[in-house]
Design a protein around this motif. Sequence first.
Motif, PDB file in Angstrom:
ATOM      1  N   LEU A  28       0.964  -1.143   0.151  1.00 33.12           N
ATOM      2  CA  LEU A  28       0.059   0.047  -0.134  1.00 33.12           C
ATOM      3  C   LEU A  28       0.800   1.150   0.088  1.00 33.12           C
ATOM      4  CD1 LEU A  28      -2.907  -1.178   2.588  1.00 33.12           C
ATOM      5  CD2 LEU A  28      -2.995  -0.951  -0.024  1.00 33.12           C
ATOM      6  N   CYS A  29       2.133   1.298   0.774  1.00 39.84           N
ATOM      7  CA  CYS A  29       2.751   2.412   0.820  1.00 39.84           C
ATOM      8  C   CYS A  29       4.318   2.107   1.370  1.00 39.84           C
ATOM      9  CB  CYS A  29       1.986   3.155   1.722  1.00 39.84           C
ATOM     10  SG  CYS A  29       2.920   4.964   2.587  1.00 39.84           S
ATOM     11  N   THR A  30       5.037   3.180   0.880  1.00 36.48           N
ATOM     12  CA  THR A  30       6.428   3.026   1.563  1.00 36.48           C
ATOM     13  C   THR A  30       6.987   4.516   1.582  1.00 36.48           C
ATOM     14  OG1 THR A  30       8.469   2.321   1.271  1.00 36.48           O
ATOM     15  CG2 THR A  30       7.660   2.914  -0.721  1.00 36.48           C
ATOM     16  N   ASP A  31       7.994   4.806   2.411  1.00 38.66           N
ATOM     17  CA  ASP A  31       8.337   6.111   2.499  1.00 38.66           C
ATOM     18  C   ASP A  31      10.078   6.265   2.265  1.00 38.66           C
ATOM     19  OD1 ASP A  31       9.573   4.942   4.823  1.00 38.66           O
ATOM     20  OD2 ASP A  31       8.228   5.890   5.949  1.00 38.66           O
ATOM     21  N   ARG A  32      10.724   7.167   2.635  1.00 43.43           N
ATOM     22  CA  ARG A  32      12.084   7.233   2.341  1.00 43.43           C
ATOM     23  C   ARG A  32      13.040   6.218   3.325  1.00 43.43           C
ATOM     24  NH1 ARG A  32      12.966  13.840   1.396  1.00 43.43           N
ATOM     25  NH2 ARG A  32      11.835  14.009  -0.510  1.00 43.43           N
ATOM     26  N   ASP A  33      12.551   6.259   4.231  1.00 41.70           N
ATOM     27  CA  ASP A  33      13.163   5.219   5.185  1.00 41.70           C
ATOM     28  C   ASP A  33      13.006   3.718   4.847  1.00 41.70           C
ATOM     29  OD1 ASP A  33      14.050   7.288   6.808  1.00 41.70           O
ATOM     30  OD2 ASP A  33      12.322   7.612   7.764  1.00 41.70           O
ATOM     31  N   CYS A  34      12.275   3.487   3.837  1.00 42.47           N
ATOM     32  CA  CYS A  34      12.099   2.153   3.300  1.00 42.47           C
ATOM     33  C   CYS A  34      10.910   1.386   4.363  1.00 42.47           C
ATOM     34  CB  CYS A  34      13.195   1.319   3.450  1.00 42.47           C
ATOM     35  SG  CYS A  34      14.165   2.000   1.805  1.00 42.47           S
ATOM     36  N   ASN A  35      10.308   2.181   5.036  1.00 41.48           N
ATOM     37  CA  ASN A  35       9.095   1.475   5.920  1.00 41.48           C
ATOM     38  C   ASN A  35       8.145   0.958   4.900  1.00 41.48           C
ATOM     39  OD1 ASN A  35      10.523   2.136   8.588  1.00 41.48           O
ATOM     40  ND2 ASN A  35       9.917   4.159   8.325  1.00 41.48           N
ATOM     41  N   VAL A  36       7.433  -0.094   5.170  1.00 34.27           N
ATOM     42  CA  VAL A  36       6.435  -0.635   4.282  1.00 34.27           C
ATOM     43  C   VAL A  36       5.021  -0.904   4.971  1.00 34.27           C
ATOM     44  CG1 VAL A  36       5.854  -2.512   2.759  1.00 34.27           C
ATOM     45  CG2 VAL A  36       8.136  -1.701   2.811  1.00 34.27           C
ATOM     46  N   ILE A  37       3.895  -0.349   4.372  1.00 38.12           N
ATOM     47  CA  ILE A  37       2.769  -0.686   4.825  1.00 38.12           C
ATOM     48  C   ILE A  37       1.923  -1.816   4.068  1.00 38.12           C
ATOM     49  CG2 ILE A  37       0.267   0.258   5.192  1.00 38.12           C
ATOM     50  CD1 ILE A  37       2.230   1.700   7.205  1.00 38.12           C
ATOM     51  N   LEU A  38       1.561  -2.973   4.556  1.00 34.98           N
ATOM     52  CA  LEU A  38       1.028  -3.867   3.944  1.00 34.98           C
ATOM     53  C   LEU A  38      -0.558  -4.035   4.339  1.00 34.98           C
ATOM     54  CD1 LEU A  38       3.415  -7.119   3.797  1.00 34.98           C
ATOM     55  CD2 LEU A  38       2.995  -5.387   2.082  1.00 34.98           C
ATOM     56  N   GLY A  39      -1.422  -4.273   3.234  1.00 36.69           N
ATOM     57  CA  GLY A  39      -2.657  -4.422   3.561  1.00 36.69           C
ATOM     58  C   GLY A  39      -3.192  -5.881   3.711  1.00 36.69           C
ATOM     59  N   SER A  40      -4.029  -6.061   4.732  1.00 37.18           N
ATOM     60  CA  SER A  40      -4.643  -7.428   4.513  1.00 37.18           C
ATOM     61  C   SER A  40      -3.362  -8.558   4.443  1.00 37.18           C
ATOM     62  CB  SER A  40      -5.334  -8.066   3.398  1.00 37.18           C
ATOM     63  OG  SER A  40      -6.475  -7.123   2.914  1.00 37.18           O
ATOM     64  N   ALA A  41      -2.469  -8.132   5.593  1.00 40.09           N
ATOM     65  CA  ALA A  41      -1.449  -9.000   5.799  1.00 40.09           C
ATOM     66  C   ALA A  41      -1.432 -10.204   6.737  1.00 40.09           C
ATOM     67  CB  ALA A  41      -0.109  -8.036   6.524  1.00 40.09           C
TER      68      ALA A  41
END
Length: 114
Positions: A53-66
């Motif tokens: 769903l999303c990432t940022d400059r720090d390489c954090n990742v958002i996953l949906g329905s994980a």
Amino acid sequence: MATTIEENGPSSHEQPDVSSSSSSLARQKLEGLLNKNMRIRMTDGRTLVGLFLCTDRDCNVILGSAQEFLKSTDTFSQGEPRVLGLAMIPGHHVVSIEVEADSLEDTQGFEVNH
């Protein structure tokens, strides 16, 4: 001529953005991966599978329905997944990210046209 940078204002000399074309190419590739199934392996051995769903400059990742899969001693069996729903994975815990093949097959326009 020296470049001066003011503390609360713009600099008096702008430098050309050399990386703008490469960053826009990378952005297009990332946008092509949105809502695709991803498998993220973490430093503690867990694996999370879900929709990117999303990432940022720090390489954090958002996953949906994980779903979370624990590291197993048996390589053929990963056991029952634990449903997490929406999950945020800190970038410093990511070991690898894979896009699941069936998720890419339905993406015809993944290549970037020049």
